[in-house]
Write a protein that holds these residues in place. Sequence first.
Motif, mmCIF file in Angstrom:
data_model
loop_
_atom_site.group_PDB
_atom_site.id
_atom_site.type_symbol
_atom_site.label_atom_id
_atom_site.label_comp_id
_atom_site.label_asym_id
_atom_site.label_seq_id
_atom_site.Cartn_x
_atom_site.Cartn_y
_atom_site.Cartn_z
ATOM 1 N N VAL A 1 0.838 -1.211 0.000
ATOM 2 C CA VAL A 1 0.000 0.000 0.000
ATOM 3 C C VAL A 1 0.872 1.261 0.000
ATOM 4 N N SER A 2 0.474 2.217 -0.830
ATOM 5 C CA SER A 2 1.199 3.494 -0.812
ATOM 6 C C SER A 2 0.321 4.567 -0.180
ATOM 7 N N ALA B 1 -1.148 -5.689 -5.249
ATOM 8 C CA ALA B 1 -0.754 -4.264 -5.279
ATOM 9 C C ALA B 1 -1.833 -3.534 -6.067
ATOM 10 N N GLY B 2 -1.807 -2.208 -6.014
ATOM 11 C CA GLY B 2 -2.704 -1.435 -6.863
ATOM 12 C C GLY B 2 -2.161 -1.420 -8.277
ATOM 13 N N ILE C 1 -4.018 9.842 2.115
ATOM 14 C CA ILE C 1 -4.957 8.711 2.221
ATOM 15 C C ILE C 1 -4.275 7.443 1.711
ATOM 16 N N ILE C 2 -4.921 6.314 1.939
ATOM 17 C CA ILE C 2 -4.445 5.077 1.295
ATOM 18 C C ILE C 2 -4.701 5.228 -0.207
ATOM 19 N N ASN C 3 -3.750 4.813 -1.035
ATOM 20 C CA ASN C 3 -3.939 4.892 -2.482
ATOM 21 C C ASN C 3 -5.235 4.154 -2.867
ATOM 22 N N PRO C 4 -6.162 4.811 -3.573
ATOM 23 C CA PRO C 4 -7.468 4.178 -3.839
ATOM 24 C C PRO C 4 -7.371 2.787 -4.475
#
Length: 248
Positions: free
Chosen positions: A7-8, A114-115, A34-37
């Motif tokens: 998480v980024s 990952a996103g 915020i947490i990366n959507p």
Amino acid sequence: MNIAVCVSHVPDTATKIKIGPDEKTIDSSGVTYIINPYDEFAVEEALKTKEKFGGDVIVLSVGGDANKETIRKALAMGADKGILLKDANARDSFSVAKALAEEIKNLNCEIVFAGKQSVDYDNSITGQLTAELLGYNCVTVVVDLKIGNNKVIAEREIEGGKEVVETEFPVVITCQKGLNEPRYASLKGIMAAKKKVIEEKPAAPSENKTEIIKMKKPPEKQPGRIIGTDASAVPELVRLLHEEAKII
Ligand SMILES: Cc1cc2nc3c(=O)[nH]c(=O)nc-3n(C[C@H](O)[C@H](O)[C@H](O)COP(=O)(O)OP(=O)(O)OC[C@H]3O[C@@H](n4cnc5c(N)ncnc54)[C@H](O)[C@@H]3O)c2cc1C
């Protein structure tokens, strides 16, 4: 089998970004993070995978102390443990991936989520680099995932359609909007997250492969122009759209 999620910690997309005086970093004063959507889809998919197959969901983030807030959000959604890989210096995607891979290889994780992209620097590469450094398979931009018999069947978004691919564990999956509906952290989850462990350790050393030499804002939008207020303005409007704006 444990499940890793990367998480980024990113500026809220509603924040107005200012470039810092060095012209290489952003001015973080007044910025809400915020947490990366896309990482919320990753956390949700990791939790769903745990619900089917067991194991612990381990959340990893590379960055400073502030990233703990984002790790805590994932813990409140239901992840089991957080790991903050600390570095006070700026890292590029390769260097972040190196830190993630060095840690993940000790975690007994056959699947890493990952996103598909971090909404700040938009490189869309950290998941793939992490897979390469680990020697894992990788499927990107995933919108549907089925796991069974040591196989992973993933539906990916491609231009004008979808593609279904099959691969084997170990694998890194980068998650796209539509994969799932991320759950809200319940009050119970938020309270429980306060007691969950966030392990802090130095990020594995790594050199950056790229260096930011300058950041620039896009040119200011030109103010609107009123050509006229009745039908007589149409020929001039058409001329300007054709010759100046070149859109017709
Ligand atoms: C101390 C520190 C300072 C930084 N300062 C800068 C800076 O000044 N300029 C700069 O360009 N970058 C900086 N970074 C990098 C930044 O924190 C993130 O890594 C960046 O937001 C990721 O953008 P990307 O486009 O490389 O990610 P992408 O490749 O678009 O990200 C894809 C996916 O990879 C995963 N991922 C990406 N970054 C991280 C991370 N840090 N931890 C865990 N998972 C991650 C997420 O799942 C994300 O959805 C810094 C990093 C550190 C550690």
